[in-house]
Write a protein that holds these residues in place. Structure first.
Motif, PDB file in Angstrom:
ATOM      1  N   ASP A 126       0.830  -1.204   0.000  1.00  0.00           N
ATOM      2  CA  ASP A 126       0.000   0.000   0.000  1.00  0.00           C
ATOM      3  C   ASP A 126       0.869   1.260   0.000  1.00  0.00           C
ATOM      4  O   ASP A 126       0.595   2.200  -0.745  1.00  0.00           O
ATOM      5  CB  ASP A 126      -0.925  -0.008   1.217  1.00  0.00           C
TER       6      ASP A 126
ATOM      7  N   LEU B 289       2.334   1.714  -3.457  1.00  0.00           N
ATOM      8  CA  LEU B 289       1.363   2.155  -4.462  1.00  0.00           C
ATOM      9  C   LEU B 289       0.935   3.607  -4.261  1.00  0.00           C
ATOM     10  O   LEU B 289       0.522   4.261  -5.217  1.00  0.00           O
ATOM     11  CB  LEU B 289       0.144   1.231  -4.461  1.00  0.00           C
ATOM     12  N   THR B 290       1.027   4.131  -3.036  1.00  0.00           N
ATOM     13  CA  THR B 290       0.669   5.542  -2.826  1.00  0.00           C
ATOM     14  C   THR B 290       1.641   6.471  -3.531  1.00  0.00           C
ATOM     15  O   THR B 290       1.295   7.618  -3.815  1.00  0.00           O
ATOM     16  CB  THR B 290       0.628   5.905  -1.336  1.00  0.00           C
TER      17      THR B 290
ATOM     18  N   ARG C 168      -0.021   7.434  -6.914  1.00  0.00           N
ATOM     19  CA  ARG C 168      -1.340   8.063  -6.952  1.00  0.00           C
ATOM     20  C   ARG C 168      -1.196   9.561  -7.185  1.00  0.00           C
ATOM     21  O   ARG C 168      -0.225  10.173  -6.761  1.00  0.00           O
ATOM     22  CB  ARG C 168      -2.098   7.814  -5.649  1.00  0.00           C
ATOM     23  N   THR C 169      -2.209  10.135  -7.814  1.00  0.00           N
ATOM     24  CA  THR C 169      -2.196  11.577  -7.993  1.00  0.00           C
ATOM     25  C   THR C 169      -2.718  12.241  -6.721  1.00  0.00           C
ATOM     26  O   THR C 169      -3.212  11.587  -5.809  1.00  0.00           O
ATOM     27  CB  THR C 169      -3.088  11.995  -9.199  1.00  0.00           C
TER      28      THR C 169
ATOM     29  N   GLN D 225      -6.245  11.298  -5.365  1.00  0.00           N
ATOM     30  CA  GLN D 225      -6.493   9.920  -4.954  1.00  0.00           C
ATOM     31  C   GLN D 225      -5.812   9.526  -3.652  1.00  0.00           C
ATOM     32  O   GLN D 225      -6.071   8.468  -3.127  1.00  0.00           O
ATOM     33  CB  GLN D 225      -6.012   8.967  -6.053  1.00  0.00           C
ATOM     34  N   VAL D 226      -4.965  10.375  -3.123  1.00  0.00           N
ATOM     35  CA  VAL D 226      -4.242  10.034  -1.903  1.00  0.00           C
ATOM     36  C   VAL D 226      -5.209  10.067  -0.742  1.00  0.00           C
ATOM     37  O   VAL D 226      -5.947  11.030  -0.539  1.00  0.00           O
ATOM     38  CB  VAL D 226      -3.069  11.005  -1.653  1.00  0.00           C
ATOM     39  N   ARG D 227      -5.213   9.002   0.031  1.00  0.00           N
ATOM     40  CA  ARG D 227      -6.071   8.966   1.220  1.00  0.00           C
ATOM     41  C   ARG D 227      -5.198   9.112   2.447  1.00  0.00           C
ATOM     42  O   ARG D 227      -4.047   8.749   2.467  1.00  0.00           O
ATOM     43  CB  ARG D 227      -6.884   7.691   1.271  1.00  0.00           C
TER      44      ARG D 227
END
Length: 98
Positions: free
Chosen positions: A84, A87-88, A91-92, A95-97
């Motif tokens: 995870d 993969l972050t 992300r743009t 989309q980052v949480r």
């Protein structure tokens, strides 16, 4: 020392040496995806823990099963956490949480 124990020790030592050689040849850019995937795949250890739990008949057996289950859970969870985090990076901003 019995012949079977000597064969088991030989296989273990050879697998450690081969594993070290294979992992040491992995380029740095592939190391994180390879290791996170390998840790996630190690969920099969849970199957082994369940088989051991079915045959445990003493306090020592239950302790070994508990320790094996704890290490298996840490290994699988760590694999998913590393994946995870990796993969972050791709992300743009939307989309980052958190």
């Amino acid at each position: 020392m019995s012949v079977l124990l000597m064969a088991d020790i030989t296989v273990f030592v050879l697998s450690v040496l081969v594993g070290f050689e294979v992992i040491s040849k992995v380029p740095a850019t592939l190391h994180t995806p390879l290791m996170s995937g390998a840790n996630a795949i190690h969920g099969i250890v849970f199957v082994g823990v369940m088989l051991l739990a079915a045959t445990a008949a003493s306090v020592l057996g239950y302790v070994v099963v508990f320790v094996a289950a704890a290490f298996a859970a840490m290994n699988v969870t760590g694999g998913y956490v590393v994946t995870d985090r990796m993969l972050t990076m791709f992300r743009t901003g939307r989309q980052v949480r958190s």
